[in-house]
Write an enzyme that holds these catalytic residues in place. Structure first.
Site, PDB file in Angstrom:
ATOM      1  N   ASP A  63       0.876  -1.168   0.000  1.00 13.51           N
ATOM      2  CA  ASP A  63       0.000   0.000   0.000  1.00 13.51           C
ATOM      3  C   ASP A  63       0.916   1.221   0.000  1.00 13.51           C
ATOM      4  O   ASP A  63       1.606   1.485   0.998  1.00 13.51           O
ATOM      5  CB  ASP A  63      -0.886  -0.011   1.242  1.00 13.51           C
ATOM      6  CG  ASP A  63      -1.922   1.112   1.242  1.00 13.51           C
ATOM      7  OD1 ASP A  63      -1.706   2.133   0.551  1.00 13.51           O
ATOM      8  OD2 ASP A  63      -2.935   0.988   1.947  1.00 13.51           O
ATOM      9  N   VAL A  64       0.937   1.962  -1.090  1.00 13.30           N
ATOM     10  CA  VAL A  64       1.895   3.060  -1.225  1.00 13.30           C
ATOM     11  C   VAL A  64       1.581   4.226  -0.298  1.00 13.30           C
ATOM     12  O   VAL A  64       2.367   5.172  -0.200  1.00 13.30           O
ATOM     13  CB  VAL A  64       1.998   3.561  -2.684  1.00 13.30           C
ATOM     14  CG1 VAL A  64       2.519   2.468  -3.596  1.00 13.30           C
ATOM     15  CG2 VAL A  64       0.666   4.109  -3.174  1.00 13.30           C
ATOM     16  N   ASN A  90       4.258   4.315 -10.119  1.00 15.11           N
ATOM     17  CA  ASN A  90       3.138   4.318 -11.044  1.00 15.11           C
ATOM     18  C   ASN A  90       1.777   4.173 -10.363  1.00 15.11           C
ATOM     19  O   ASN A  90       0.760   4.451 -10.978  1.00 15.11           O
ATOM     20  CB  ASN A  90       3.329   3.174 -12.058  1.00 15.11           C
ATOM     21  CG  ASN A  90       2.135   2.999 -12.962  1.00 15.11           C
ATOM     22  OD1 ASN A  90       1.927   3.765 -13.896  1.00 15.11           O
ATOM     23  ND2 ASN A  90       1.320   1.983 -12.677  1.00 15.11           N
ATOM     24  N   TYR A 156      -7.435  14.497  -8.757  1.00 13.36           N
ATOM     25  CA  TYR A 156      -6.516  13.818  -9.675  1.00 13.36           C
ATOM     26  C   TYR A 156      -5.585  14.836 -10.330  1.00 13.36           C
ATOM     27  O   TYR A 156      -4.367  14.635 -10.398  1.00 13.36           O
ATOM     28  CB  TYR A 156      -7.318  13.066 -10.732  1.00 13.36           C
ATOM     29  CG  TYR A 156      -6.493  12.209 -11.667  1.00 13.36           C
ATOM     30  CD1 TYR A 156      -6.184  10.891 -11.343  1.00 13.36           C
ATOM     31  CD2 TYR A 156      -6.040  12.704 -12.887  1.00 13.36           C
ATOM     32  CE1 TYR A 156      -5.441  10.096 -12.201  1.00 13.36           C
ATOM     33  CE2 TYR A 156      -5.285  11.920 -13.744  1.00 13.36           C
ATOM     34  CZ  TYR A 156      -4.995  10.615 -13.399  1.00 13.36           C
ATOM     35  OH  TYR A 156      -4.245   9.840 -14.248  1.00 13.36           O
TER      36      TYR A 156
END
Length: 263
Positions: A63-64, A90, A156
């Site tokens: 989990d980044v 990414n 985003y």
């Protein structure tokens, strides 16, 4: 020019879509690849599929949003393969085009944490290993949504603009150590990001299908190439940036968009 035999790469969000395309390209060039991602079943299948084609690929659930898990991912790559040469940050989720009023705090926090914080944590973990060895390649996945304000939703867009800023600052401070740091900015690419984002964001996610059913060909009015890009086309640029051929390219945000940003 893009031979990576014996080198080690970590790719976050490498289970599907653009990330998987990059994993395939790096492994195809001879790199040992460790995928870090939150979609465990997809990640394991991806590692097995690329390995079956002759690549050396493994998967570790990551989990980044967690610094500890990102550090553990990079450390696992070094322990398994001996060093870290390439870091591809990414991992990311989409916000369903939610505008400022529609964006909840929960959605904002999730998108920023996964997309931008995750990129920061990956860069930091990689630079700790690359700086002492005096070499390395970092490739961050931004977006056309990080180059213009009309491509995506608020959170985003903010996250991808942030990734480009992060990339440029880190390149300025670390290129002297033989490390290149660049961002790729995909345009309209055929991937499963909507479905994957819905699964990851859960109740915090908005309607990911907005704009799809009403006008599925809208992108053709924006993109001169009149088609969606392929993950392999994005991966080819990432592979170039990970190679010795791009040794004097750093701090750049490179659009892979069929001419969208040229309009």
């Amino acid at each position: 020019m893009t031979e990576l035999k014996g080198r080690t790469a970590v790719v976050t969000g490498g289970e599907t879509g653009i990330g998987l395309g990059i994993v395939e390209a790096l492994a195809g060039a001879g790199a040992n690849v460790l995928i870090g991602g939150i979609l465990a079943e997809a990640g394991q299948k991806a590692a097995e599929a690329v390995s079956a084609k002759g690549g050396t690929v493994a998967f570790q659930r990551t989990d980044v949003r967690s610094a500890d898990e990102v550090e553990a991912l990079v450390e696992a790559a070094v322990a398994r393969f001996g060093r870290l040469d390439v870091m591809v940050n990414n991992a990311g989720v989409f916000d369903g085009f939610a505008d400022c009023v529609e964006t909840t705090e929960a959605l904002w926090d999730q998108v920023i944490d996964i997309n931008l914080k995750g990129c920061f944590l990956g860069c930091r973990a990689a630079l700790k290993r690359m700086t002492p060895q005096g070499s390395g390649r970092i490739v961050n996945t931004a977006s056309v949504g990080g180059l213009r304000g009309a491509a995506d939703g608020l959170s985003y867009t903010a996250s991808k603009f942030g990734i480009i800023g992060l990339t440029r600052q880190a390149a300025v401070t670390h290129s002297q150590f033989g490390i290149t740091i660049n961002a790729i900015c995909p345009g309209v690419i055929a991937t499963e990001i909507r479905a994957n984002s819905a699964a990851i964001l859960g109740a915090d996610g908005p309607d990911m299908q907005r704009g799809v059913g009403s006008d599925p060909d809208a992108y053709k009015r924006m993109v001169p190439a009149k088609r969606k890009g392929l993950t392999a086309e994005v991966a080819a640029v990432a592979l170039f940036l990970a190679s010795d051929a791009a040794s004097y390219v750093t701090g750049q945000a490179i659009a892979i968009d069929g001419g969208w940003t040229a309009t």
